[in-house]
Design an enzyme around this catalytic site. Structure first.
Site, PDB file in Angstrom:
ATOM      1  N   HIS A  12      -9.695   7.090   5.694  1.00 17.32           N
ATOM      2  CA  HIS A  12     -10.833   6.416   5.944  1.00 17.32           C
ATOM      3  C   HIS A  12     -11.580   6.987   7.410  1.00 17.32           C
ATOM      4  O   HIS A  12     -10.775   7.385   8.221  1.00 17.32           O
ATOM      5  CB  HIS A  12     -10.478   5.057   5.880  1.00 17.32           C
ATOM      6  N   GLU A  92      -2.670   0.629   3.393  1.00 20.36           N
ATOM      7  CA  GLU A  92      -2.062   0.797   4.707  1.00 20.36           C
ATOM      8  C   GLU A  92      -0.465   0.364   4.711  1.00 20.36           C
ATOM      9  O   GLU A  92      -0.198  -0.587   4.002  1.00 20.36           O
ATOM     10  CB  GLU A  92      -2.931   0.202   5.717  1.00 20.36           C
TER      11      GLU A  92
END
Length: 230
Positions: A12, A92
Site C-alpha cells: 500500500h 497487516e
C-alpha cells in the site's frame, strides 16, 4: 490448470500511521488512511500496472484495511477486466487494539533483537502467525488456478511484512533468509513471473540488510557418524 503468467504483490501507499505513529492511540490500525503522498505512490503504481497488464484480465485480492482499499482504488484498473475480492488473510501483522506508541516502539526494538519471524507482539501476532495464514491463503489461491479460464494475472494489494512472508512461503526461503531482507517501500511491487521452466521467479530481489546465517555447518557437525552428510 490455468496458472497465471504473473503474480504481482503491491505494498500500500504511505499511510497516516507511517507518518505519525501517535495516531495508533486513537485510530484503529485497519482504519488508517493514505496520505496525499501515499495516494500519489498508488497512482504511480497504477500507471505501471496498467502498462504491464494491458488488455489482460486480472484477479485481485485486497487486504481488508482502509489503506489497501484506497491503494487499489487509486490504481484505476479497468473494472471490466478485473475481478476483485477482499482477503482478510493478507492483512497487516496484528499488533493489538488501541496502541501506546511508546510501547509499540519498545516492542519493535525488542523484535529487532529477537527476530521478526518469531517475536510475538504482546497483544498481537508473530511473523510466524502471519506466515501460517499466508500459507492458508496460498492453498486457496492454488485451487483457483484449476479454473481453465483463470485470469493471466494475479494482484495482491497488501503490506510489506506480508509480502516478504508470501515470498518466503512460495520460494521456500529459510527463516534466516527472511530475516536478512527488508520490506519494500510504500507503493512498490514484487512480481512472481512464470518462466519457460514452469516455475515462478521473482522479478527483482528484496533489499538485503545483512548476510543470512546458515545452519548447514551445524547440520553437518551433528550428522550421524560425523561424515558431514545432512
Amino acid at each position: 490448470m490455468g496458472r497465471p503468467r504473473r503474480i504481482v504483490l503491491l505494498r500500500h501507499g504511505e499511510s497516516e500511521g507511517n507518518n505519525d505513529d501517535s495516531l495508533y492511540e486513537r485510530v484503529p490500525d485497519h482504519a488508517l488512511r493514505l496520505t496525499p503522498r501515499g495516494r500519489r505512490q498508488a497512482a504511480a503504481a497504477g500507471e505501471e500496472l496498467r502498462a504491464v497488464f494491458g488488455e489482460e484480465r486480472v484477479s485481485a485480492y485486497v487486504s481488508p484495511y482502509r489503506r489497501t482499499h484506497e491503494t487499489f482504488g487509486e490504481l484505476r484498473l479497468a473494472p471490466s477486466r478485473v475481478r476483485v475480492r477482499e482477503e482478510p488473510r493478507l492483512r497487516e501483522q496484528d499488533w493489538g487494539n488501541w496502541q501506546d506508541p511508546d510501547e509499540v516502539r519498545r516492542q519493535k526494538a525488542a523484535r529487532n533483537a529477537y527476530g521478526h519471524f518469531f517475536y510475538r507482539f504482546s497483544q498481537g501476532e508473530s511473523g510466524a502467525d502471519v506466515y501460517d495464514r499466508v500459507g492458508a491463503f496460498l492453498e486457496s489461491l492454488w485451487r483457483s488456478f484449476r479454473e481453465d479460464d483463470h485470469p493471466q494475472n494475479v494482484l495482491l494489494v497488501t503490506h510489506g511484512l506480508t509480502m516478504r512472508l508470501f515470498c518466503m512461503r512460495w520460494m521456500h526461503w529459510s527463516v534466516a533468509e527472511f530475516e536478512s531482507l527488508s520490506n519494500p517501500g510504500n507503493g512498490e511491487t514484487r512480481t512472481l513471473l512464470l518462466g519457460s521452466d514452469g516455475r515462478y521467479h521473482l522479478d527483482r530481489p528484496f533489499e538485503r540488510w545483512c548476510v543470512p546465517e546458515s545452519y548447514e555447518m551445524l547440520w553437518a557437525g551433528g550428522a550421524a557418524g560425523g561424515d558431514g552428510r545432512r
